[in-house]
Design an enzyme around this catalytic site. Structure first.
Site, short mmCIF file in Angstrom:
data_model
loop_
_atom_site.label_atom_id
_atom_site.label_comp_id
_atom_site.label_asym_id
_atom_site.label_seq_id
_atom_site.Cartn_x
_atom_site.Cartn_y
_atom_site.Cartn_z
N HIS A 369 0.86 -1.28 -0.10
CA HIS A 369 -0.46 -0.14 -0.04
C HIS A 369 1.15 1.45 0.28
O HIS A 369 0.40 2.19 -1.06
CB HIS A 369 -0.75 -0.16 0.96
CG HIS A 369 -1.44 -1.52 1.38
ND1 HIS A 369 -2.58 -1.97 1.80
CD2 HIS A 369 -1.68 -2.30 0.23
CE1 HIS A 369 -3.20 -2.74 2.34
NE2 HIS A 369 -2.83 -3.28 0.78
N CYS A 682 -6.53 -0.05 -19.09
CA CYS A 682 -5.87 1.14 -17.56
C CYS A 682 -4.53 0.73 -17.19
O CYS A 682 -4.81 1.29 -15.95
CB CYS A 682 -7.32 1.99 -17.09
SG CYS A 682 -7.74 -0.15 -15.89
C1 PEP Z 1 -5.57 -3.89 -14.40
O1 PEP Z 1 -5.49 -4.67 -13.63
O2 PEP Z 1 -4.79 -3.77 -15.38
C2 PEP Z 1 -5.93 -2.43 -13.22
C3 PEP Z 1 -6.45 -1.40 -13.79
O3 PEP Z 1 -6.56 -3.22 -12.09
P1 PEP Z 1 -5.45 -3.20 -10.71
O4 PEP Z 1 -3.68 -2.78 -11.31
O5 PEP Z 1 -6.05 -2.13 -9.31
O6 PEP Z 1 -5.43 -4.51 -10.10
#
Ligand code: PEP
Ligand code: MG
Length: 753
Positions: A369, A682
């Site tokens: 975190h 993303c």
């Molecule tokens: C991902 O898995 O690409 C994502 C954007 O979510 P996180 O990194 O928060 O798991």
């Protein structure tokens, strides 16, 4: 072991020696004079012909700094490398060498300038403090004999005191070898937590305890101090245990280990012995801590190492009780602080906030975190910088290179110059990015890519204006849950989301509902004992099975929108039915709000994150029904290649530009285009310029990334022709290349971009 006509080195004998050492230290004399006096005192007390002190001149070289018995001309002349000769061996291994016939020992190196050939027996003990090697203390005599256990112990006690004195700068003075400790440049290599370069001065999160009085005046008083402190420690550990969550097995295990050590007779007895031999209570704690640290470095078993680690923590607590030094010693924070800590929680890091120029952790993990917060704050972060805590002092000059995961502590002029050049170059690039901040990411072929930012904390919001992001493509709502100790209330969440929408000023914000489980464990959530958390009960699976929090969150979002447009997406949708069920929760929430008379969003978009390969093969109906899709490349890639994103061993094994993966992404884009479903990407790869270029080339027109990446990505996109990039990818595919990276890199070089 024979003692023969040995000197009196019973408890009181070694106490007497320490008493004399203390008196010698109290005199107002220069560093060298003190060292000379000490070697003389030790040699006389131990009735041995030679006593010498070797100290580190730099990390690799030891130098004879004082001697009684060897030739005086050799002082500051005789040097040896770490591991060289018997002295070098003691320093390297941190273990004593006790030999009746030193010249016969393997590795013995004869130093003619010292005149030591006359001396047969040799006892060398390391001068070390908390795992940090400072030098070697040696006694030698003509008589061929091994030194007795008592003598070895006595010399270890003296070495301990010397270590403390060295640390306190007692021997600093004229002469090159007597420069203060912690003045040499040191390079640390760690693991990248967040890129970027920063120069500043060390600010220790928990300054180390300084033992100013290593020698006891009165052992009785010291013993009482130790016992009182241990009693206090036991009570505090019991308190911790009774307040601990009974379901947090890891924490309970640590606390049980604390309790075991706090009640360990062996530990206490060793410290009592040290005190009887003349050490103060805090020096005794530190001596045993040093022994444990030395052992820690050599224990291969991870579990045992953890337990030694616990003992180390406990010793620190005991030291703080004894010295009254809290975790905050009131050290002033420099103007350009680089935080150095063993580890740090996300809440603590947020408290420091953007004041910090950089962060260096001795431990930590990429997915922790604290790392998430450091990324949100765009502060360069290096983790696993082993040894930094023993070396760094408050106020030290430090340079952090997050790009190559290196830390330069007290850098020399050459490094400073090179590093400043790098920072200047980065600043220049930033100016370049600032100049295109308000321009679109339109490639030479005419296609425009919408660049958004990922966010999750209030600290992210200022970046919305500064980065040129068109909106927030991913708002990770779990971060607000992760940095607290209790579940936030609905009203708190509503206020928070409203602030986010206010800050966005009409730009689109894609709120992702709670994505917990796997590596994101809420401190107040009952931990699930899952063999494979990344494939376990996480994200929308939790949201649908225990819908309380999801419902509360959806309601908070609707209220925060207060009539404005709202965009929500569900994480980790692996099959159509999960999307439908989640969507039904949203519909119910809207119906409830309507009934209660709250205003509804003027526009509502509900989407799904595509993070498992299964969803790419969902029925066409899913693509028709879902309002938008966001590809979570981090998870998608880990499942596509079956390679844990948290596991350093396999994390980098598969390239995002691997032809199979790019083809897979392209197929998803094609399916979305067929149904006119808006699609974005993303994951972290969207923020890497070359990766972003290829993602755009296979058809993605919306990318969401860290704010700091928007400039570099836009810069590259604006100078490239996506049709050409497509062609390069196509050719690589036809050739059967594993990854398109080499072809793309060579194309970029040709373009001189
Ligand atoms: C991902 O898995 O690409 C994502 C954007 O979510 P996180 O990194 O928060 O798991
Ligand atoms: Mg994910």
């Amino acid at each position: 072991m024979k003692r023969g006509a040995m000197p009196d080195l019973s408890d009181s004998g070694s106490r007497k020696l320490l008493g004399r050492l203390r008196d010698a230290m109290a005199e107002d004399s220069a560093g060298q004079e003190r060292l000379d006096k000490i070697t003389h005192l030790i040699a006389t007390s131990m009735q041995t012909e030679v006593c010498s002190i070797y100290l580190f001149r730099d990390a690799e070289t030891l130098e004879l700094c004082a001697t009684e018995g060897l030739k005086a001309e050799a002082v500051h002349q005789t040097r040896m490398r770490l591991g060289e000769g018997l002295v070098g061996r003691v320093a390297k291994n941190g273990r004593i060498v006790n030999s009746a016939n030193a010249p016969q020992e393997t590795g013995f190196r004869y130093m003619p300038e010292t005149g030591e050939e006359k001396y047969s027996s040799f006892l060398g003990v390391p001068i070390q403090r908390l795992g940090e090697a400072l030098g070697v203390l040696v006694v030698q005599s003509k008589e061929a004999r091994e030194y007795s256990g008592d003598e070895v112990y006595a010399l270890e006690i003296v070495a301990m005191v010397l270590a403390e004195m060295t640390e306190l700068g007692a021997f600093v003075g004229e002469g090159a070898a007597l420069s203060a400790r912690h003045q040499q440049p040191v390079l640390f290599r760690g693991t990248q937590g967040q890129e970027g370069a920063a120069e500043g001065h060390v600010f220790l999160h928990e300054p180390r305890v300084v033992v100013t009085k290593p020698i006891a005046d009165d052992p009785e008083i010291e013993l009482k101090r130790l016992h009182d402190a241990v009693d206090q420690l036991r009570v505090s550990v019991d308190d911790l245990l009774s307040n601990a969550s009974k379901t947090d097995k890891d924490q309970l295990q640590v606390l049980e280990a604390y309790r075991m050590f706090a009640n360990s007779r062996g530990w206490l007895r060793r410290m009592e012995d040290d005190i009887s031999n003349g050490l103060s209570a805090e020096a005794a704690v530190e001596k045993e801590q040093s022994v444990a640290r030395a052992r820690m470095a050599q224990v291969p078993d991870a579990y045992l190492r953890e337990r030694l680690h616990d003992l180390d923590d406990l010793s620190n607590r005991l030291l703080r009780i004894l010295t009254g030094q809290g975790t905050n010693t009131g050290a002033e924070m420099p103007d350009d602080p680089i935080l150095v800590a063993r580890n740090i929680g996300p809440g603590e890091l947020l408290e420091y906030g953007r004041k910090l120029k950089g962060i260096v952790l001795e431990e930590g993990s990429v997915g922790s975190h604290a790392a998430i917060v450091a990324r949100a704050l765009a502060i360069p972060l290096i983790i696993n910088a082993k040894g930094i805590l023993t070396e760094a002092l408050n106020g030290d000059h430090i340079m952090v290179d997050g790009d190559v995961a290196q830390v330069h502590l007290r850098p020399d002029d050459n490094i400073v110059a090179a590093f400043r050049d790098k920072i200047a170059m980065l600043a220049e690039a930033q100016t370049r990015y600032a100049s295109i901040r308000d321009l679109p990411a339109t490639a030479r072929c005419g296609s425009t890519v919408s660049l958004c930012m990922n966010a999750g904390l209030m600290a992210d919001l200022p970046s919305l204006a500064g980065s040129g992001a068109e909106g927030v493509g991913l708002f990770r709502t779990e971060l607000q849950f992760l940095i607290r100790n209790t579940v936030p209330k609905r009203s708190e969440l509503a206020a928070l989301y409203a602030t986010v929408l206010d800050a966005a000023g009409g730009k689109r914000v894609v709120f992702r509902t709670l994505d917990i489980g796997s590596d994101k464990v809420l401190p107040y959530m009952k931990p699930q004992d899952e063999p494979n958390p990344a494939l376990g009960w996480r994200a929308i699976r939790v949201g649908l099975d225990k819908p309380g929090v999801l419902r509360m969150q959806l309601q908070a979002l609707l209220r925060a929108a207060n009539g404005r447009a709202l965009t929500v997406m569900f994480p980790f949708i692996a099959q159509f039915e999960e999307y439908r069920a989640a969507r039904a929760e949203m519909d119910k929430a809207i119906a409830r709000e309507e009934k209660l008379g709250h205003v509804l969003p003027e526009k509502l978009e509900v989407g799904a994150m595509l993070e498992t390969p299964s969803l790419a093969f969902a029925p066409r109906k899913f693509f028709e029904e879902v309002e938008f899709i966001s590809i979570g490349g981090n998870d998608l890639k880990q499942f596509f290649f079956a390679a844990d994103r948290e596991n350093e061993r396999v994390r980098r094994r598969y390239d995002t530009l691997n032809v199979s993966f790019l083809t897979f992404i392209e197929n998803i884009v094609t399916r979305c285009n067929e149904t006119e479903t808006p699609v974005s990407f993303c994951g972290e790869d969207a923020g890497r310029p070359v990766e972003a270029l290829c993602l755009a080339a296979v058809g993605l027109r919306t990318l969401s990334m860290r704010p700091a990446s928007i400039g570099p990505v836009k810069h590259l996109l604006r100078r490239s022709n996506l049709d050409d990039v497509r062609e390069v990818i196509e050719e690589a595919r036809n050739r059967g290349d594993q990854s398109v990276r080499p072809a793309i890199m060579s194309w970029l070089r040709g373009q001189k971009i």
